[in-house]
Design a protein around this motif. Sequence first.
Motif, short mmCIF file in Angstrom:
data_model
loop_
_atom_site.label_atom_id
_atom_site.label_comp_id
_atom_site.label_asym_id
_atom_site.label_seq_id
_atom_site.Cartn_x
_atom_site.Cartn_y
_atom_site.Cartn_z
N LEU A 110 7.08 -26.59 -20.83
CA LEU A 110 5.62 -26.56 -20.44
C LEU A 110 5.68 -26.14 -18.81
O LEU A 110 4.96 -25.20 -18.55
N ALA A 111 6.60 -26.57 -18.09
CA ALA A 111 6.52 -26.50 -16.74
C ALA A 111 7.13 -24.87 -16.60
O ALA A 111 6.53 -24.33 -15.77
N ALA A 112 8.10 -24.66 -17.51
CA ALA A 112 8.61 -23.23 -17.28
C ALA A 112 7.49 -22.18 -17.42
O ALA A 112 7.46 -21.14 -17.02
N LYS A 113 6.66 -22.55 -18.51
CA LYS A 113 5.50 -21.56 -18.82
C LYS A 113 4.46 -21.68 -17.60
O LYS A 113 4.09 -20.58 -17.48
N VAL A 114 4.25 -22.72 -17.30
CA VAL A 114 3.60 -22.77 -15.96
C VAL A 114 3.70 -22.04 -14.95
O VAL A 114 3.00 -21.08 -14.29
N GLU A 115 5.13 -21.92 -14.56
CA GLU A 115 5.75 -21.31 -13.59
C GLU A 115 5.57 -19.78 -13.77
O GLU A 115 5.46 -18.95 -12.88
N ASP A 116 5.80 -19.57 -15.09
CA ASP A 116 5.82 -18.01 -15.37
C ASP A 116 4.09 -17.44 -15.25
O ASP A 116 4.16 -16.57 -14.70
N MET A 117 3.14 -18.47 -15.71
CA MET A 117 1.82 -18.08 -15.45
C MET A 117 1.52 -17.81 -13.81
O MET A 117 0.62 -17.05 -13.54
N LEU A 118 2.19 -18.94 -13.27
CA LEU A 118 1.78 -18.78 -11.95
C LEU A 118 2.44 -17.64 -11.15
O LEU A 118 1.62 -17.01 -10.28
N ASN A 119 3.44 -17.26 -11.65
CA ASN A 119 4.17 -16.07 -11.09
C ASN A 119 3.28 -14.57 -11.46
O ASN A 119 3.17 -13.80 -10.59
N THR A 120 2.47 -14.92 -12.51
CA THR A 120 2.14 -13.70 -13.08
C THR A 120 0.47 -13.63 -12.44
O THR A 120 -0.22 -12.61 -12.32
N VAL A 121 -0.11 -14.57 -12.26
CA VAL A 121 -1.44 -14.95 -11.79
C VAL A 121 -1.67 -15.10 -10.26
O VAL A 121 -1.99 -14.30 -9.63
N VAL A 122 -1.18 -16.39 -10.02
CA VAL A 122 -1.47 -16.33 -8.47
C VAL A 122 -0.79 -15.58 -7.81
O VAL A 122 -1.09 -15.09 -6.61
N ARG A 123 0.58 -15.52 -8.00
CA ARG A 123 1.70 -14.65 -6.97
C ARG A 123 1.00 -13.13 -6.93
O ARG A 123 1.24 -12.63 -5.94
N GLN A 124 0.62 -12.59 -8.21
CA GLN A 124 0.24 -11.38 -8.26
C GLN A 124 -0.97 -11.11 -7.30
O GLN A 124 -1.12 -10.17 -6.79
N ILE A 125 -1.92 -12.06 -7.48
CA ILE A 125 -3.19 -11.87 -6.77
C ILE A 125 -2.92 -12.09 -5.40
O ILE A 125 -3.49 -11.29 -4.35
N ALA A 126 -1.97 -12.83 -4.75
CA ALA A 126 -1.39 -13.18 -3.55
C ALA A 126 -0.71 -12.04 -3.09
O ALA A 126 -1.11 -11.28 -1.84
N PHE A 127 0.06 -10.94 -3.93
CA PHE A 127 0.52 -9.70 -3.75
C PHE A 127 -0.76 -8.74 -3.35
O PHE A 127 -0.36 -7.98 -2.30
N TYR A 128 -1.59 -8.94 -4.31
CA TYR A 128 -2.68 -7.95 -4.16
C TYR A 128 -3.47 -8.36 -2.73
O TYR A 128 -3.93 -7.35 -1.85
N THR A 129 -3.53 -9.55 -2.12
CA THR A 129 -4.17 -9.70 -1.03
C THR A 129 -3.39 -9.34 0.08
O THR A 129 -3.75 -8.82 1.26
N PHE A 130 -2.08 -9.69 0.18
CA PHE A 130 -1.22 -9.27 1.25
C PHE A 130 -1.10 -7.76 1.18
O PHE A 130 -1.42 -7.11 2.45
N GLU A 131 -1.42 -6.75 0.03
CA GLU A 131 -1.42 -5.25 0.20
C GLU A 131 -2.92 -4.97 0.74
O GLU A 131 -2.68 -4.02 1.73
N ARG A 132 -3.78 -5.64 0.39
CA ARG A 132 -5.03 -5.26 1.09
C ARG A 132 -4.94 -5.45 2.72
O ARG A 132 -5.48 -4.68 3.40
N LYS A 133 -4.35 -6.79 3.07
CA LYS A 133 -4.19 -6.88 4.65
C LYS A 133 -3.42 -5.79 5.26
O LYS A 133 -3.35 -5.32 6.33
N ILE A 134 -2.04 -5.17 4.52
CA ILE A 134 -1.37 -4.45 5.14
C ILE A 134 -1.98 -2.88 5.12
O ILE A 134 -2.07 -2.48 6.32
N HIS A 135 -2.69 -2.46 4.14
CA HIS A 135 -3.37 -1.23 4.18
C HIS A 135 -4.40 -1.21 5.27
O HIS A 135 -4.71 -0.41 5.88
#
Length: 598
Positions: free
Chosen positions: A443-468
């Motif tokens: 369950l923990a491994a799945k949560v981490e995958d989902m956090l990487n897919t959802v939280v991390r990717q939205i953070a990436f998107y936020t970072f890109e917006r700041k850079i551009h």
Amino acid sequence: MDAAATAKKLGPLPEWNLADLYASPADPAFASDMQRGEEDAKGFAQTYKGKLAGLSGGDLAKAIEAYEKLSDLLGRTGSYAQLYYVGDTTDPQRAKFYGDVSASLTNISTILLFFELELNKITDAELAAKLEIPALAHYRPWIDNLRKEKPYQLDDKIEELFLEKSQTGYSAWNRLFDESLAEMRFTVDGEELSLEPTLTLMMNPDEAKRKAGADALAQAFKKNMRLFTHITNTLAKDKDISDRWRGFKDIADARHLSNRVEPEVVAALVEAVRAAYPRLSHRYYQMKAKWLGKDKLAHWDRNAPLPHEDTREVAWDDAKATVLNAYRGFAPEMAEIAGRFFDRKWIDAPVRPGKTSGAFAHPTVPSAHPYVLLNYMGKTRDVMTLAHELGHGVHQVLAAEQGALMAQTPLTLAETASVFGEMLTFQALLKEATDPKKRKAMLAAKVEDMLNTVVRQIAFYTFERKIHTARKDGELTAEQINALWLEVQSESLGPGIAFSEGYETFWVYISHFIHSPFYVYAYAFGDCLVNSLYARYQESAEGFQAKYFAMLKAGGTQHHSELLKPFGLDASDPGFWQKGLKVIEGFIDELEAMEASA
């Protein structure tokens, strides 16, 4: 364990057979197809250029059909060149072949450029009359999508210049990034490693090895910081110029348009995920720190295995059986299609020097079949990556019946099948986990995958917006980019993570920032969507598979609202994203309950 011992444990790993496209770069069929593509393009232009408005509906349908055949032919040669190149991006001969083919295809595309531009110059009334013909109406989804580009089209000559200059513009910078990253070596305990094995060390049970991997990454990234800062600045400026000329108001509008998704839908997704950070990532990583006996996790501990997690290398045959059995449990047809990738050598799995990092599924063209690239190292996450990419592959096989112009799915929905494949695999494994400790680790491994897919990717998107956004005011220094990265990572990961010196450079290797600006939100879109889809499946499995396959077969012929309607889902509903996020939250709740009862 050294690389040879690991390879022995994993068993023979498949390498793809590209001969279904061409036998080799020297294959006479390849040269013949390139020549035919150029000749047919010239003949097509001679026949149709300047004449589209005067064609009948039937004749316009014939023109689009000919254009589609050309797209398939040229797509085949381009796909082969790319797949051959990524096998070893450090090989000068492969790089030259890829560069020369890309240049030739750009020249041919310049000949054909008139067609889509001219189609969009036909008035709405004239086009509506032509679409009364069934043969042309078949292409209505493609035509409708094309018409959405109309407000952002430029004068024909400017479009031609943009296309030709791409060879020395963003395409050249993309290639420089890929080749530079592939050539980089990271020194860990005296051993020189490429990127993938070094990143994999951050999932090692031994903290000393995780730290050594993180330190090696930081050291090499710092050494190459000027190069990657310059690439990032150049591409951000290049995009700004293009957006300005085309009239896009927001820095991500071009991506939203290509994804056929409304900006407000993406904004609602981003807002929902960022608001959920404290309930998701912040809560989870603080809990994980306690499990590992720490006040805070060092950044190299974020993906560390839990004490009871099964960290044995998963042999390739076991990974194959795991994924295919999970797919078969959902629908035999899904397992049969996925099985073709193994049986017909459509997968390239080994880690090799110079091979491009990460993983992908390439659809090639409808007249051929997709290929999957992995860097398989036997980790449980690698099994999930296999499930993910095969989900893409199944989707691409099913959508191919729509033809070269309409098979491609917008990125937001392209991630649906891949994430669904992961969920099927996870749920199948979870059912077999009777030991509470093993279930907790899974369950923990799945949560981490989902956090990487959802939280991390939205953070990436936020970072890109700041850079551009910041790039509009002038060039950014490495220190400015590093500071924005840390700001976004701190917000998204929360107080449970301690960022040590060196982590500020870790934006360097994220290839999506370079190849596909603002792509990353598609992962979060897909994950939240699949959580809602899977909940529907659990509520009522009867008839679900048929609806699911119909959605995949539609390719790019329907808007997300049409595709989700049969499931009773609506991505424009502000509450939609909460449903998906609550699935992740529910898994974390279960982990907290397990901890409390232990």
